[in-house]
Design an enzyme around this catalytic site. Structure first.
Site, PDB file in Angstrom:
ATOM      1  N   MET A  79      45.957  31.000  66.971  1.00  0.00           N
ATOM      2  CA  MET A  79      46.301  31.310  65.192  1.00  0.00           C
ATOM      3  C   MET A  79      45.025  32.311  64.830  1.00  0.00           C
ATOM      4  O   MET A  79      45.390  32.451  63.650  1.00  0.00           O
ATOM      5  CB  MET A  79      46.314  29.945  64.466  1.00  0.00           C
ATOM      6  N   LYS A  80      44.199  32.777  65.773  1.00  0.00           N
ATOM      7  CA  LYS A  80      43.526  33.994  65.110  1.00  0.00           C
ATOM      8  C   LYS A  80      44.180  35.347  65.212  1.00  0.00           C
ATOM      9  O   LYS A  80      44.985  35.545  65.940  1.00  0.00           O
ATOM     10  CB  LYS A  80      42.180  33.913  65.989  1.00  0.00           C
ATOM     11  N   HIS A 113      43.649  28.270  61.689  1.00  0.00           N
ATOM     12  CA  HIS A 113      42.470  28.433  61.981  1.00  0.00           C
ATOM     13  C   HIS A 113      42.430  30.129  62.598  1.00  0.00           C
ATOM     14  O   HIS A 113      43.060  30.063  63.891  1.00  0.00           O
ATOM     15  CB  HIS A 113      41.560  27.503  62.607  1.00  0.00           C
ATOM     16  N   ASN A 161      36.473  33.044  57.876  1.00  0.00           N
ATOM     17  CA  ASN A 161      35.472  32.319  58.667  1.00  0.00           C
ATOM     18  C   ASN A 161      34.065  33.125  58.933  1.00  0.00           C
ATOM     19  O   ASN A 161      34.395  34.242  59.335  1.00  0.00           O
ATOM     20  CB  ASN A 161      36.155  32.018  60.204  1.00  0.00           C
ATOM     21  N   GLU A 162      33.156  32.405  58.580  1.00  0.00           N
ATOM     22  CA  GLU A 162      31.729  33.193  59.219  1.00  0.00           C
ATOM     23  C   GLU A 162      31.692  34.569  58.346  1.00  0.00           C
ATOM     24  O   GLU A 162      31.181  35.597  59.010  1.00  0.00           O
ATOM     25  CB  GLU A 162      31.597  33.062  60.505  1.00  0.00           C
ATOM     26  N   GLU A 269      34.796  21.474  63.020  1.00  0.00           N
ATOM     27  CA  GLU A 269      34.543  21.883  64.660  1.00  0.00           C
ATOM     28  C   GLU A 269      33.424  21.133  65.093  1.00  0.00           C
ATOM     29  O   GLU A 269      32.722  21.528  65.969  1.00  0.00           O
ATOM     30  CB  GLU A 269      34.051  23.409  64.600  1.00  0.00           C
ATOM     31  N   TRP A 316      35.923  19.866  68.093  1.00  0.00           N
ATOM     32  CA  TRP A 316      36.009  21.139  68.718  1.00  0.00           C
ATOM     33  C   TRP A 316      36.444  21.282  70.092  1.00  0.00           C
ATOM     34  O   TRP A 316      35.766  21.678  70.978  1.00  0.00           O
ATOM     35  CB  TRP A 316      34.888  22.020  68.480  1.00  0.00           C
TER      36      TRP A 316
HETATM   37  O1  G3I Z   1      43.691  32.681  76.695  1.00  0.00           O
HETATM   38  C1  G3I Z   1      42.929  34.103  77.208  1.00  0.00           C
HETATM   39  C2  G3I Z   1      43.672  34.307  78.697  1.00  0.00           C
HETATM   40  O2  G3I Z   1      44.968  34.783  78.694  1.00  0.00           O
HETATM   41  C3  G3I Z   1      42.699  35.625  79.099  1.00  0.00           C
HETATM   42  O3  G3I Z   1      43.224  35.821  80.440  1.00  0.00           O
HETATM   43  C4  G3I Z   1      41.372  35.236  78.860  1.00  0.00           C
HETATM   44  C5  G3I Z   1      40.323  36.520  79.493  1.00  0.00           C
HETATM   45  O4  G3I Z   1      39.744  37.247  78.554  1.00  0.00           O
HETATM   46  O5  G3I Z   1      40.874  35.150  77.609  1.00  0.00           O
HETATM   47  C6  G3I Z   1      41.722  34.032  77.102  1.00  0.00           C
HETATM   48  O6  G3I Z   1      41.297  33.891  75.748  1.00  0.00           O
HETATM   49  C7  G3I Z   1      40.171  33.482  75.333  1.00  0.00           C
HETATM   50  C8  G3I Z   1      40.360  32.271  74.403  1.00  0.00           C
HETATM   51  O7  G3I Z   1      39.093  31.563  74.038  1.00  0.00           O
HETATM   52  C9  G3I Z   1      40.996  31.067  75.113  1.00  0.00           C
HETATM   53  O8  G3I Z   1      40.214  30.357  76.081  1.00  0.00           O
HETATM   54  C10 G3I Z   1      39.208  34.553  74.903  1.00  0.00           C
HETATM   55  O9  G3I Z   1      38.807  35.197  75.745  1.00  0.00           O
HETATM   56  C11 G3I Z   1      37.967  33.777  74.263  1.00  0.00           C
HETATM   57  O10 G3I Z   1      37.197  34.391  73.450  1.00  0.00           O
HETATM   58  C12 G3I Z   1      38.151  32.590  73.333  1.00  0.00           C
HETATM   59  O11 G3I Z   1      36.986  32.046  72.754  1.00  0.00           O
HETATM   60  C13 G3I Z   1      37.234  31.167  71.511  1.00  0.00           C
HETATM   61  C14 G3I Z   1      36.139  31.796  70.623  1.00  0.00           C
HETATM   62  O12 G3I Z   1      36.241  30.808  69.553  1.00  0.00           O
HETATM   63  C15 G3I Z   1      36.630  33.012  70.217  1.00  0.00           C
HETATM   64  O13 G3I Z   1      37.950  33.079  69.392  1.00  0.00           O
HETATM   65  C16 G3I Z   1      36.883  29.745  71.978  1.00  0.00           C
HETATM   66  O14 G3I Z   1      37.781  29.022  73.087  1.00  0.00           O
HETATM   67  C17 G3I Z   1      36.680  28.850  70.725  1.00  0.00           C
HETATM   68  O15 G3I Z   1      36.236  27.632  71.050  1.00  0.00           O
HETATM   69  C18 G3I Z   1      35.609  29.561  69.736  1.00  0.00           C
HETATM   70  O16 G3I Z   1      35.624  29.005  68.537  1.00  0.00           O
HETATM   71  C19 G3I Z   1      34.911  29.184  67.461  1.00  0.00           C
HETATM   72  C20 G3I Z   1      35.714  29.039  66.286  1.00  0.00           C
HETATM   73  O17 G3I Z   1      36.924  29.856  66.151  1.00  0.00           O
HETATM   74  C21 G3I Z   1      34.900  29.603  65.065  1.00  0.00           C
HETATM   75  N1  G3I Z   1      33.557  28.838  65.113  1.00  0.00           N
HETATM   76  C22 G3I Z   1      32.783  29.125  66.266  1.00  0.00           C
HETATM   77  C23 G3I Z   1      33.660  28.630  67.720  1.00  0.00           C
HETATM   78  C24 G3I Z   1      32.640  28.827  68.862  1.00  0.00           C
HETATM   79  O18 G3I Z   1      32.621  30.277  68.752  1.00  0.00           O
END
Ligand code: G3I
Length: 359
Positions: A79-80, A113, A161-162, A269, A316
């Site tokens: 949803m980002k 989120h 956020n942040e 989270e 989280w």
């Molecule tokens: O789903 C794609 C996949 O198709 C692709 O092959 C792969 C390669 O790049 O990326 C995948 O997406 C990743 C996604 O997580 C799902 O796993 C993104 O690269 C990766 O950047 C993303 O990381 C998330 C991060 O926020 C950035 O959005 C983390 O899962 C998530 O736990 C983290 O959560 C954040 C909160 O939103 C805000 N507070 C901090 C927290 C931790 O950073």
């Protein structure tokens, strides 16, 4: 999904997981995993949520466990803006629709989120070629399209956020600030309110429970919003904590400041690092018990808040191996309530005890 008897249910999960199409390793719940424990949602007087990713709903199913334990879903990623907004007026709705459908099918509420986050600004907006007015209109269109689409289905949003820097509390110099000005926060919260008059609007951040400058910046923003009638219903404290830090009083101090301002509080989270110093290669019984005590204390502090100020507690992630912390810090880590075999850890029962023992 019709509830199967526990062993058959686990066997189905295991087969399904083993055949999962996703890129993730199949996690197979052993036959021995009992599901005879009380779900948190049944003991809690407020929603207990979990962050999920649409891809994990199919490839390595968590179903059965999710709706047994939780009553709310936050999308960990889909949803980002960056994954959702593929271009001006162009959206990748499918994954978000699947997550919202999944939650609704299990009578779970959905927390959105996040609408505006400097870390997930899509390239087309980060490098926006138009003038500042056109930039702001593109943001308005995005927020309006997303909030309107899920009106009545997503009951709350992290609008921003942040927004503040670590250590100084200065406003981050994001594309939103550069193109819309220092008061972009006020403007995007109003855009979200204009799109849905009843959705709850949150500001979400980490750090206010150990970083005084950021705590001050967030509270000053709240005070400014309230002075100027900017719509804001609550603040999300992300709660990325460790088994022994920060002090509980830091958490209660920040929550009390928000209660004084009449705001809802979302522990948005929550994860509890058991291995912040990298001294463990496996989760020892002693550290697991310390994690349990920490969870119990944090949930107890949340329970002590006035009912009107308790929005939800959201974990989280579901299973320890799901956690972002593992890749982020590069240490073995077991920060959540369930292990890789879908078994509730002592930390789970710390949460449950805090709920069942509340006054
Ligand atoms: O789903 C794609 C996949 O198709 C692709 O092959 C792969 C390669 O790049 O990326 C995948 O997406 C990743 C996604 O997580 C799902 O796993 C993104 O690269 C990766 O950047 C993303 O990381 C998330 C991060 O926020 C950035 O959005 C983390 O899962 C998530 O736990 C983290 O959560 C954040 C909160 O939103 C805000 N507070 C901090 C927290 C931790 O950073």
């Amino acid at each position: 999904m019709r509830r199967l008897a526990a062993p058959l249910f686990l066997l189905v999960c295991g087969i399904w997981a083993a055949c999962g199409k996703g890129s993730e390793p199949a996690i197979v719940a052993p036959e021995s995993t009992s599901t005879e424990y009380r779900g948190l949602k049944d003991a809690a007087p407020y929603p207990v949520g979990v962050a999920l990713q649409a891809s994990r709903l199919e490839s390595v199913p968590r179903n059965g466990l999710v709706e047994k334990v939780f009553s709310s879903v936050t999308a960990e990623y889909e949803m980002k803006m960056e994954p959702l907004s593929t271009g001006p007026g162009q959206y990748a709705w499918d994954a978000v629709d699947r997550l919202v459908d999944y939650a609704e099918a299990r009578n779970m509420q959905v927390h959105g989120h996040t609408l505006v986050w400097h870390q997930t600004t899509p390239a087309w907006l980060e490098n926006f070629a138009g003038d500042d007015a056109a930039f702001e209109e593109a943001v308005r269109v995005y927020i309006t399209d997303v909030v309107t689409r899920y009106r009545g289905r997503v009951i709350s949003w992290d609008v921003v956020n942040e927004a503040f820097e670590d250590g100084t509390g200065a406003l981050r110099n994001s594309a939103f600030r550069r193109r819309m000005g220092d008061d972009y926060l006020e403007r995007v919260f109003q855009m979200a309110r204009d799109a849905d008059p009843s959705v709850l609007l949150f500001y979400n951040d980490y750090g206010s429970i150990w970083d005084e400058a950021k705590k001050t910046a967030i509270l000053d923003m709240v005070d400014r919003f309230q002075t100027n009638d900017v719509p804001l219903d609550g603040v999300g404290l992300q709660m990325h904590v460790t088994y022994n830090s920060p002090p509980l009083e830091n958490i209660t101090d920040m929550m009390n400041e928000l209660v004084r301002r009449g705001l809802k509080i979302h522990m948005s989270e929550l994860d509890i690092r058991a291995n912040p110093d990298g001294d463990l290669t496996t989760l020892t019984a002693a550290r697991s018990e310390a994690q349990k005590a920490r969870v119990k204390a944090i949930v107890g502090a949340f329970n002590d808040l006035p009912e009107a100020n308790r929005f939800a507690i959201t974990l989280w992630g579901l299973l320890d191996p799901d956690s972002w912390l593992i890749e982020f810090w590069g240490n073995p880590e077991w920060p959540l309530l369930f292990d890789s075999q879908f078994r509730p850890k002592p930390a789970y029962f710390g949460f449950l005890e805090a709920l069942e023992e509340r006054s």
